[in-house]
Design an enzyme around this catalytic site. Structure first.
Site, PDB file in Angstrom:
ATOM      1  N   TYR A 148       1.126  -1.014   0.057  1.00  0.00           N
ATOM      2  CA  TYR A 148      -0.467   0.389  -0.597  1.00  0.00           C
ATOM      3  C   TYR A 148       1.048   1.285  -0.030  1.00  0.00           C
ATOM      4  O   TYR A 148      -0.077   2.307  -0.090  1.00  0.00           O
ATOM      5  CB  TYR A 148      -1.011  -0.126   1.643  1.00  0.00           C
ATOM      6  CG  TYR A 148      -1.696  -1.440   1.318  1.00  0.00           C
ATOM      7  CD1 TYR A 148      -2.588  -1.307   0.705  1.00  0.00           C
ATOM      8  CD2 TYR A 148      -1.515  -1.886   2.459  1.00  0.00           C
ATOM      9  CE1 TYR A 148      -3.110  -2.256   0.876  1.00  0.00           C
ATOM     10  CE2 TYR A 148      -2.514  -2.980   2.883  1.00  0.00           C
ATOM     11  CZ  TYR A 148      -2.986  -3.306   1.468  1.00  0.00           C
ATOM     12  OH  TYR A 148      -4.177  -5.003   1.881  1.00  0.00           O
ATOM     13  N   CYS A 166      13.860 -11.199  -2.088  1.00  0.00           N
ATOM     14  CA  CYS A 166      14.081 -10.703  -3.159  1.00  0.00           C
ATOM     15  C   CYS A 166      13.371  -9.963  -4.374  1.00  0.00           C
ATOM     16  O   CYS A 166      13.127 -11.067  -4.973  1.00  0.00           O
ATOM     17  CB  CYS A 166      14.856 -12.045  -3.903  1.00  0.00           C
ATOM     18  SG  CYS A 166      16.411 -13.021  -3.359  1.00  0.00           S
ATOM     19  N   TYR A 188      -3.306  -6.223  10.507  1.00  0.00           N
ATOM     20  CA  TYR A 188      -2.829  -6.958   9.661  1.00  0.00           C
ATOM     21  C   TYR A 188      -1.360  -6.973   9.070  1.00  0.00           C
ATOM     22  O   TYR A 188      -1.105  -6.502   7.624  1.00  0.00           O
ATOM     23  CB  TYR A 188      -2.946  -6.355   8.471  1.00  0.00           C
ATOM     24  CG  TYR A 188      -5.005  -5.495   8.105  1.00  0.00           C
ATOM     25  CD1 TYR A 188      -5.875  -6.638   7.849  1.00  0.00           C
ATOM     26  CD2 TYR A 188      -5.187  -4.837   8.852  1.00  0.00           C
ATOM     27  CE1 TYR A 188      -6.795  -6.537   7.878  1.00  0.00           C
ATOM     28  CE2 TYR A 188      -6.807  -4.673   9.043  1.00  0.00           C
ATOM     29  CZ  TYR A 188      -7.906  -5.556   8.647  1.00  0.00           C
ATOM     30  OH  TYR A 188      -8.666  -5.276   8.410  1.00  0.00           O
TER      31      TYR A 188
HETATM   32  N1  LLP Z   1     -15.839  -5.789   8.175  1.00  0.00           N
HETATM   33  C1  LLP Z   1     -15.312  -6.112   6.338  1.00  0.00           C
HETATM   34  C2  LLP Z   1     -16.303  -6.820   6.070  1.00  0.00           C
HETATM   35  C3  LLP Z   1     -13.913  -5.883   6.719  1.00  0.00           C
HETATM   36  O1  LLP Z   1     -14.616  -6.694   5.337  1.00  0.00           O
HETATM   37  C4  LLP Z   1     -13.010  -5.222   7.371  1.00  0.00           C
HETATM   38  C5  LLP Z   1     -12.104  -5.411   6.512  1.00  0.00           C
HETATM   39  C6  LLP Z   1     -13.997  -5.150   8.610  1.00  0.00           C
HETATM   40  C7  LLP Z   1     -15.261  -4.663   8.711  1.00  0.00           C
HETATM   41  C8  LLP Z   1     -12.637  -4.761   9.450  1.00  0.00           C
HETATM   42  O2  LLP Z   1     -12.271  -4.134   8.981  1.00  0.00           O
HETATM   43  P1  LLP Z   1     -11.146  -2.401   9.496  1.00  0.00           P
HETATM   44  O3  LLP Z   1     -12.076  -2.033  11.145  1.00  0.00           O
HETATM   45  O4  LLP Z   1     -10.242  -3.491  10.188  1.00  0.00           O
HETATM   46  O5  LLP Z   1     -10.620  -1.706   9.147  1.00  0.00           O
HETATM   47  N2  LLP Z   1      -5.591  -5.353   4.117  1.00  0.00           N
HETATM   48  C9  LLP Z   1      -6.013  -4.303   4.717  1.00  0.00           C
HETATM   49  C10 LLP Z   1      -7.526  -4.278   5.489  1.00  0.00           C
HETATM   50  C11 LLP Z   1      -7.828  -4.693   4.872  1.00  0.00           C
HETATM   51  C12 LLP Z   1      -9.580  -4.643   5.857  1.00  0.00           C
HETATM   52  C13 LLP Z   1     -10.494  -5.630   4.617  1.00  0.00           C
HETATM   53  N3  LLP Z   1     -12.134  -5.845   5.708  1.00  0.00           N
HETATM   54  C14 LLP Z   1      -4.512  -3.558   5.353  1.00  0.00           C
HETATM   55  O6  LLP Z   1      -3.536  -3.274   5.492  1.00  0.00           O
HETATM   56  O7  LLP Z   1      -5.209  -2.200   5.452  1.00  0.00           O
END
Ligand code: LLP
Length: 396
Positions: free
Chosen positions: A298, A325, A354
């Protein structure tokens, strides 16, 4: 505590401060929400059994997106009635497993899912509670890679694509939940409110037509930003939220992931080498994008600190790179740090969400150790992969 941990454990490792997680839960519980509600932890943010169990003990349910996460939620002690399944492309096994475990809701994101849910429930003599994740067509003004609620996105279903009469006719499937999640790291409270309103209005309409929508799932997305950025104004969010739910009888579910665990996590790495390349001084660490991929993926740079820093030291500019690598395997470019030497320890902060959950074994690197600490105590909550673990499941 981290200074103690490096005496006992080899880097790289993730460690989590239990006290910070407790504070986050207390904050959410202290919000003056004037309606029935529950918090379900979005397990994808950190699926370690110890972390899930910790949150379970604090009264949270879970939102899962695969049979693996469902299994882990159940293993951590969360009751099926406090688990919801989301997922933009669920496998048949995910759906069948969720049906037999009788979880609170399977939230569909494709109309096609209904056939399997209804047929399999019938075969098992069950009636399955489902939800529909709505794509409300709202731009949450966040990074495009974590934005999920716009028209054209792969998440949720647009209302005009749903034939509610057909759903009402299904005998082994009951629509009880509407769900919305427009993205992560959302700082504009109005975007949240707009998305919540879209499913409140739809639920009101459907209930007038004889549906029995009881749960509204407002998703996650509360931001965790670095100190420079302005976060979400929870007071304004709360004010409007209580207003739009006044005199409504729905049970509201929030699905925070990052908010609960990001700040609690640290990735501790050792400096293997310092290299001069052209005008750049590059720190090469014993961790990499295999352990933490968010900078590479990101372009978001974590906060870094030298473990034994003396604040008055002169600062130098370094690029901080990992050991795999890939040219893109960098944590931070142009970081200002005191003079770094071999075997120094660098600590990346706020990486509890994450971080480990998106780690991989790319370059056949063992996935790192994870430690949970609470004041002066600590325990390993995931041992480092062994070399044999890297061969496990492979057949020569
Ligand atoms: N609910 C649903 C339906 C979701 O798809 C997600 C996250 C959450 C809750 C939780 O979201 P949060 O509160 O953690 O923002 N890999 C990315 C984040 C992807 C989030 C995907 N969905 C990162 O490292 O920022």
């Amino acid at each position: 505590m981290i200074k103690e941990l490096i005496k006992e454990h080899q880097t790289p490792f993730y460690c989590y401060d239990n006290t910070i997680i407790n504070e986050k839960v207390s904050f959410l519980n202290s919000l003056n929400l004037e309606f029935k509600h529950n918090f379900y932890f979005a397990i994808k943010a950190n699926p370690n059994l110890a972390i899930i169990n910790l949150l379970k003990q604090k009264g949270l349910g879970a939102v899962v997106v695969s049979s693996g996460e469902l299994y882990k939620a159940l293993r951590s002690g969360i009751k099926p009635s406090e688990i919801m399944l989301n997922g933009s492309s669920k496998n048949d096994f995910d759906i069948k497993y969720a049906i037999t475990q009788k979880i609170r809701s399977i939230n569909i994101e494709n109309i096609d899912e209904l056939n399997l849910i209804n047929d399999y429930s019938k075969e098992k003599g069950l009636v399955t509670d489902i939800g529909i994740r709505i794509n409300p067509g709202i731009d949450p003004n966040t990074l495009s890679k974590i934005s999920t609620g716009k028209s054209g996105d792969k998440f949720g279903i647009q209302i005009d694509q749903i034939n509610f009469d057909d759903i009402q006719k299904l005998e082994n499937t009951k629509l009880k939940t509407l769900s919305v999640h427009i993205g992560s790291q959302i700082v504009d409270y109005k975007k949240f409110i707009e998305s919540y309103k879209s499913i409140i209005n739809l639920a009101d309409e459907l209930n007038q037509k004889g549906f029995k929508i009881q749960y509204l799932d407002f998703g996650g997305g509360f931001p965790v930003l670095d100190q420079k950025s302005k976060g979400l104004d929870f007071d304004l969010w709360l004010l409007e939220l209580n207003l739009i739910l006044k005199n409504k009888q729905y049970d509201i579910i929030f699905e925070p992931g990052r908010f609960l665990v990001a700040n609690s996590g640290f990735l501790v790495s050792r400096v293997n080498y310092i290299k001069q390349s052209g005008s750049k001084k590059i720190i090469l660490l014993d961790s990499s994008m295999s352990e933490y991929i968010r900078s590479t993926l990101y372009g978001i740079e974590p906060i870094v600190e030298l473990l034994h820093a003396n604040n008055n030291e002169e600062k130098f500019e370094y690029d901080i790179a990992g050991g795999v690598c890939e040219s893109s395997d960098f944590f931070i470019r142009d970081a200002l740090l005191p003079k770094i030497i071999k075997n120094d320890f660098l600590v990346f902060k706020n990486v509890g969400a994450y971080g480990s959950s998106m780690s991989s074994t790319y370059n056949s690197r063992p996935r790192p150790l994870e430690i949970l600490f609470n004041k002066n105590e600590h325990r390993v909550i995931r041992s480092r992969d062994t070399l044999e673990d890297l061969c496990k499941n492979e057949i020569m």
